[in-house]
Design a protein around this motif. Sequence first.
Motif, mmCIF file in Angstrom:
data_model
loop_
_atom_site.group_PDB
_atom_site.id
_atom_site.type_symbol
_atom_site.label_atom_id
_atom_site.label_comp_id
_atom_site.label_asym_id
_atom_site.label_seq_id
_atom_site.Cartn_x
_atom_site.Cartn_y
_atom_site.Cartn_z
ATOM 1 N N VAL A 358 0.796 -1.215 0.000
ATOM 2 C CA VAL A 358 0.000 0.000 0.000
ATOM 3 C C VAL A 358 0.834 1.274 0.000
ATOM 4 O O VAL A 358 0.439 2.285 -0.559
ATOM 5 N N ILE A 359 1.988 1.232 0.631
ATOM 6 C CA ILE A 359 2.771 2.459 0.728
ATOM 7 C C ILE A 359 4.233 2.105 0.947
ATOM 8 O O ILE A 359 4.559 1.069 1.514
ATOM 9 N N GLU A 360 5.116 2.935 0.458
ATOM 10 C CA GLU A 360 6.538 2.691 0.616
ATOM 11 C C GLU A 360 6.956 2.991 2.052
ATOM 12 O O GLU A 360 6.669 4.056 2.583
ATOM 13 N N SER A 361 7.642 2.027 2.670
ATOM 14 C CA SER A 361 8.150 2.261 4.014
ATOM 15 C C SER A 361 9.324 3.229 3.952
ATOM 16 O O SER A 361 10.219 3.087 3.132
ATOM 17 N N GLY A 362 9.308 4.197 4.819
ATOM 18 C CA GLY A 362 10.381 5.178 4.840
ATOM 19 C C GLY A 362 10.187 6.130 5.993
ATOM 20 O O GLY A 362 9.209 6.048 6.735
ATOM 21 N N PRO A 363 11.112 7.076 6.170
ATOM 22 C CA PRO A 363 11.038 7.984 7.310
ATOM 23 C C PRO A 363 9.787 8.840 7.340
ATOM 24 O O PRO A 363 9.403 9.351 8.384
ATOM 25 N N GLY A 364 9.129 9.023 6.190
ATOM 26 C CA GLY A 364 7.926 9.848 6.154
ATOM 27 C C GLY A 364 6.642 9.059 6.295
ATOM 28 O O GLY A 364 5.561 9.606 6.076
ATOM 29 N N LEU A 365 6.743 7.776 6.681
ATOM 30 C CA LEU A 365 5.565 6.908 6.709
ATOM 31 C C LEU A 365 4.433 7.488 7.548
ATOM 32 O O LEU A 365 3.281 7.515 7.117
ATOM 33 N N ILE A 366 4.752 7.953 8.746
ATOM 34 C CA ILE A 366 3.696 8.445 9.623
ATOM 35 C C ILE A 366 2.966 9.640 9.020
ATOM 36 O O ILE A 366 1.776 9.836 9.227
ATOM 37 N N PHE A 367 3.678 10.456 8.220
ATOM 38 C CA PHE A 367 3.054 11.627 7.607
ATOM 39 C C PHE A 367 2.276 11.278 6.343
ATOM 40 O O PHE A 367 1.612 12.133 5.770
ATOM 41 N N MET A 368 2.371 10.020 5.929
ATOM 42 C CA MET A 368 1.588 9.576 4.785
ATOM 43 C C MET A 368 0.450 8.644 5.202
ATOM 44 O O MET A 368 -0.352 8.238 4.379
ATOM 45 N N VAL A 369 0.381 8.314 6.491
ATOM 46 C CA VAL A 369 -0.616 7.350 6.962
ATOM 47 C C VAL A 369 -1.633 7.989 7.906
ATOM 48 O O VAL A 369 -2.824 8.044 7.606
ATOM 49 N N LEU A 370 -1.168 8.485 9.060
ATOM 50 C CA LEU A 370 -2.119 8.986 10.052
ATOM 51 C C LEU A 370 -2.921 10.196 9.574
ATOM 52 O O LEU A 370 -4.113 10.299 9.906
ATOM 53 N N PRO A 371 -2.352 11.117 8.788
ATOM 54 C CA PRO A 371 -3.200 12.196 8.259
ATOM 55 C C PRO A 371 -4.333 11.689 7.370
ATOM 56 O O PRO A 371 -5.344 12.377 7.190
ATOM 57 N N GLU A 372 -4.160 10.478 6.823
ATOM 58 C CA GLU A 372 -5.224 9.893 6.007
ATOM 59 C C GLU A 372 -6.438 9.576 6.868
ATOM 60 O O GLU A 372 -7.583 9.726 6.438
ATOM 61 N N ALA A 373 -6.196 9.130 8.111
ATOM 62 C CA ALA A 373 -7.309 8.887 9.035
ATOM 63 C C ALA A 373 -7.984 10.198 9.413
ATOM 64 O O ALA A 373 -9.213 10.283 9.485
#
Length: 574
Positions: A358-373
């Motif tokens: 679903v998404i590339e793991s990397g240092p920005g993961l949290i900024f690409m996941v939780l804002p989606e919620a």
Amino acid sequence: MKREIIPLSKDDYSSTQSKLELKMSSDDATDTSSEDTNSEVRENWGGRMEFLLACIGYSVGLGNVWRFGYLCAKSGGGAFLIPYFINLLIVAIPLMYMEFSVGQFTQRGPIGAMSRICPLFKGTGIATVVLSFFLTTYYIVIIAWDLYFLFSSIGKEVRWQGCNNSWNTIDCWDGSLDPSLKTSNDSRSPTEEFFRFKILNQSSSFEDFGLPKIDLLLLVILGWILVYFCIWKGVKSTGKVVYVTAIFPYLVLIIILVRGVTLDGSIEGLKYFLIPKWGDLLKPSVWANAAIQNFNSIGVTFGGLISMSSYNKRSNKILGNVIAISIVDAFTSLICGSTVFSVLGYIAKTQSKSVDDVIESGPGLIFMVLPEAIRNMTLSPLWGILFFTMIFMLGIDSQFTMVETVVTTIEDEFHMKVKKYFKKREILVLIVCVFTFFFSLPNICPGGIYYFTIVDFFSAGVSLFYIAFFEIIAIVWIYGANRLAKNVFLMTGSKPAKYFIVCWYVISPLFITVIWLFNWIRYEPIKYGSYEFPAGAQIFGWCIALVSILAVPLGAIHTYVKSPGKTVAEVKLN
């Protein structure tokens, strides 16, 4: 602010201990700052709760919310949790106890503490401060990313809503239409595109680096200003700030978690997080990542624990703080992991993908996941403001503690020069902040996310095991675990449990060595998602790692040359 007069007369402790205390106060070959030989005045925390909250703020910070999620995703999900908790019990907790004991006993920052505990290995203290310095150069960038999201939450709706914005591509997919209408199999969420193309203006490669983005530059400056005013007065100001920064985040985290688990598809994400793929446990990288997470989260080998405990009264009980911080740290990691992966499950459902893809793991993961919620919550701007305020508090807590470690080290090691040239502590803190600011600038260029990944991997990953190993050797095998246990008894009235002694002597160094060796044997070049770094970038990363690695032998050589005595044994005793 309370101040404690630290006794240094020969009558204070047992005869063996008094010799060590008198030795600590002398101006010897370890090059520590010259102080009054009868007493030293050192600031103390206003109370035990201030110290505990400061340590929780330092340990339970971005390491849990930011790093835990992406390292867990990088390590295959559920399989990561088993080595994580094993490492926590037999390495991270014992080493936290050890570092608290050393800092509280010596009343010095990392370099001064190691110089007095084991002069020959004072380089391990230097290496820990170097690690903290590197982290300060890019943790401030995470704070800047967060501030960008925070300000983008102010309005009728959050700015990363929908796929009709100027920065969106044809691959953007918000899940609002029939999946058969997707124009690409490589779809991305609106949040991911907002982060990558609006905030970062991410380039396609490390070579296409570019210049710093002005908006991020201004946010980095704002971040440094806030950090400065958090620590400019020392633990007097830091101790008050942590009452807010360490407590508020939990309320918001739990609310976001509740929302995350109610999203369609969240169950698949939670299964990915909690159910291990047993074959992944055979991968050395999974165990290495679990150790890296523990070290970074709790703060072992970064000098912060030694630095903060050095402001404790010597009578302060150690074990209770260790247990409290460990429980809160593990609990927070589980909450954050559950939140991240429940939202990943939702994104996978909307994009008709597996959680793996679903998404590339990397240092920005949290900024690409939780804002989606947050984007899918009622009153999303309100929740965006609360969530990113929480991330800001966690980030600022971690950041000012690491900067405080650097400042404390400079004050301890160059005390007279600091008083002569800077007059006031506020000026020294300002210079450290400005100096570190310039090192943070590469991270906010279009190619900055690649630079960020390299610095994070090689500074907070590659050299960690090396430094941890030699720190244990210096404190446990040369100074002596039983001797340190007696120091703890003389300070607090109780000795460390035998469990800690056994871990210090055997289990922790053996575990670190095994992970270290297997990680070297199965070493894989660093990647950012599917992007493979060029050879020049890899070499640059190893140069960063060597800055802290070489501090250990260079410190030993410096001590050997400057100290009286002709043999290593004689040098060790001087």
